[in-house]
Enzyme design. Sequence first.
Site, PDB file in Angstrom:
ATOM      1  N   ASP A   1     -55.616  -8.800  30.229  1.00 24.99           N
ATOM      2  CA  ASP A   1     -54.294  -8.197  30.019  1.00 24.99           C
ATOM      3  C   ASP A   1     -54.297  -7.438  28.692  1.00 24.99           C
ATOM      4  O   ASP A   1     -55.351  -6.967  28.272  1.00 24.99           O
ATOM      5  CB  ASP A   1     -53.217  -9.305  30.085  1.00 24.99           C
ATOM      6  CG  ASP A   1     -51.880  -8.763  30.544  1.00 24.99           C
ATOM      7  OD1 ASP A   1     -51.368  -7.841  29.882  1.00 24.99           O
ATOM      8  OD2 ASP A   1     -51.337  -9.247  31.555  1.00 24.99           O
TER       9      ASP A   1
ATOM     10  N   HIS B   1     -55.861  -4.333  29.149  1.00 28.34           N
ATOM     11  CA  HIS B   1     -54.813  -3.320  29.344  1.00 28.34           C
ATOM     12  C   HIS B   1     -54.531  -2.517  28.070  1.00 28.34           C
ATOM     13  O   HIS B   1     -53.541  -1.795  28.001  1.00 28.34           O
ATOM     14  CB  HIS B   1     -53.516  -3.978  29.850  1.00 28.34           C
ATOM     15  CG  HIS B   1     -53.657  -4.637  31.183  1.00 28.34           C
ATOM     16  ND1 HIS B   1     -52.621  -5.274  31.809  1.00 28.34           N
ATOM     17  CD2 HIS B   1     -54.721  -4.758  32.011  1.00 28.34           C
ATOM     18  CE1 HIS B   1     -53.046  -5.768  32.975  1.00 28.34           C
ATOM     19  NE2 HIS B   1     -54.319  -5.475  33.100  1.00 28.34           N
TER      20      HIS B   1
END
Length: 403
Positions: free
Chosen positions: A221, A244
């Site tokens: 993430d 991310h």
Amino acid sequence: MYKDGYIRTTLCCLAVMALVARNHAVVIDIKTKGATGDGNTDDGPAIMSAWKEACDHGGSSPSTVLIPPGLYKTHSIVLSGPCKGPIELHATGATLKAPPELAKFNTTSWILIKSVNRFTLTGGTFDGQGHHTWNSTKCHDSLMTCEIPVNLRLSHTKNSLFRDFTSANSKNFHIALWGCDNSSFVNITISAPGDSVNTDGIHIARLNGLNITNSTIKTGDDCISFGDGSKNVRIEKVTCGPGHGISIGSLGKFPNEQPLQGVWVKNCTITGTNNGVRIKSWPASYPGIASDIHFEDIIMNKVGNPILIDQEYCPHDTCKKHVPSKVKLSNVSFRKIRGTSTTKVAMKFTCSPEAPCDNVEVADINLTFHGPGGHGAASSMCLHVKPKVAGHNVPEVCPGGTH
Ligand SMILES: *[C@@H]1O[C@H](CO)[C@@H](O)[C@H](O)[C@H]1NC(C)=O
Ligand SMILES: *[C@@H]1O[C@H](CO)[C@@H](O)[C@H](O)[C@H]1NC(C)=O
Ligand SMILES: *[C@@H]1O[C@H](CO)[C@@H](O)[C@H](O)[C@H]1NC(C)=O
Ligand SMILES: *[C@@H]1O[C@H](CO)[C@@H](O)[C@H](O)[C@H]1NC(C)=O
Ligand SMILES: *[C@@H]1O[C@H](CO)[C@@H](O)[C@H](O)[C@H]1NC(C)=O
Ligand SMILES: *[C@@H]1O[C@H](CO)[C@@H](O)[C@H](O)[C@H]1NC(C)=O
Ligand SMILES: *[C@@H]1O[C@H](CO)[C@@H](O)[C@H](O)[C@H]1NC(C)=O
Ligand SMILES: *[C@@H]1O[C@H](CO)[C@@H](O)[C@H](O)[C@H]1NC(C)=O
Ligand SMILES: *[C@@H]1O[C@H](CO)[C@@H](O)[C@H](O)[C@H]1NC(C)=O
């Protein structure tokens, strides 16, 4: 010669003095508190007991909790202050493992360090053993309420230094900071597979003064994410990916969010992530402010959306996308960002019609498209923003105007 000798004598004296000073400080080995280090027994109670003694000791040099090299298993632990003096957790060469089963947790933290002033964490590997929870997790990064333990939760732990340690395979965020003013992370490693769920590297909120340098973050993430009230945060020489990317927000979800002000991301490399550097806020949001956010000297290697402002952030289509965000962004810059984008639109600014972005600067961008569909020129897109453009930019910044 004389000078050399003098310096040597002085250094020697200083070393002796340092040693004497150090001898006054207490070092408490968790093995003296019953830790087995057999990798099986819960050594948490021994760590907490050593902490309590060191915390109550006081003195001007740090009291130390020593976790000697070895493998330890521990359930949730809480290390609380205030302590009577500075305190260090020294774990060089040690590996701590969390139970893999979620059922063994009744809190949202594996290791919680709270209300400590002048804390130092040195070394160690903290392995959350999250593999079995990721696939069953119902948490999304939009819902921060999930009851899954964070590897290392730091709450109101101020004037502190966290260095040379590794956080691996957290079940949830690896490190979550709240109220940890004036602290630094140096030379840390965060590691989880690219397909692990919700394993943000470092989540920052409500603090003033934080430096993160010389570190490597690989996760499923966000590499580093910022919540409201983050102030004066400097990120330098950090490498991110997979994951991310570096993310400011999402902002505006809750009423009474505090202004986010002063973020500098410099000299970083981002590789193989699905976003690079982004600022995001929810549509139909509460009002908010984010200003003084600067990205400079960043290399992007095959990154999706390398440069992104998204004020219509709405994952899973759970919001009123056409009601504008009320989060105001201003004084934002993107400078010297170069490399490759896996999306055609390498630079995208979707600001809010109700609170257009103010004073966004773009300079010396060099991003080309390297996507699944081939290689070539990338493009840019701007909505409700008129960027100040300087230097030489590839692609050209918003050639078609800004609306
Ligand atoms: C959680 O479990 C620990 C023991 O593992 C216990 O001491 C603590 O009281 C429990 N907390 C709650 C909120 O149930
Ligand atoms: C989680 O799910 C993915 C995709 O379904 C699968 O490839 C992976 O092996 C699973 N991981 C675990 C630990 O079960
Ligand atoms: C910040 O933390 C450092 C290290 O603990 C300390 O020396 C310094 O005095 C702190 N600064 C402020 C303004 O509290
Ligand atoms: C960085 O941390 C590693 C442990 O992860 C350690 O071996 C190394 O010496 C540290 N580097 C510096 C410059 O302190
Ligand atoms: C962070 O770095 C800046 C600039 O190098 C420095 O002025 C500041 O004192 C540092 N803050 C901490 C908490 O170390
Ligand atoms: C950061 O890393 C560089 C080399 O990569 C090293 O020279 C420097 O000493 C490191 N700084 C710290 C504070 O560990
Ligand atoms: C970071 O700085 C070092 C020297 O300070 C330089 O060699 C390196 O290329 C820089 N990296 C990026 C991504 O700008
Ligand atoms: C943006 O920068 C300008 C000039 O540097 C300053 O006057 C203004 O207060 C800043 N805006 C915010 C919201 O910080
Ligand atoms: C942009 O980068 C490419 C290679 O990545 C390089 O060939 C080109 O000269 C750069 N352009 C500018 C203007 O820096």
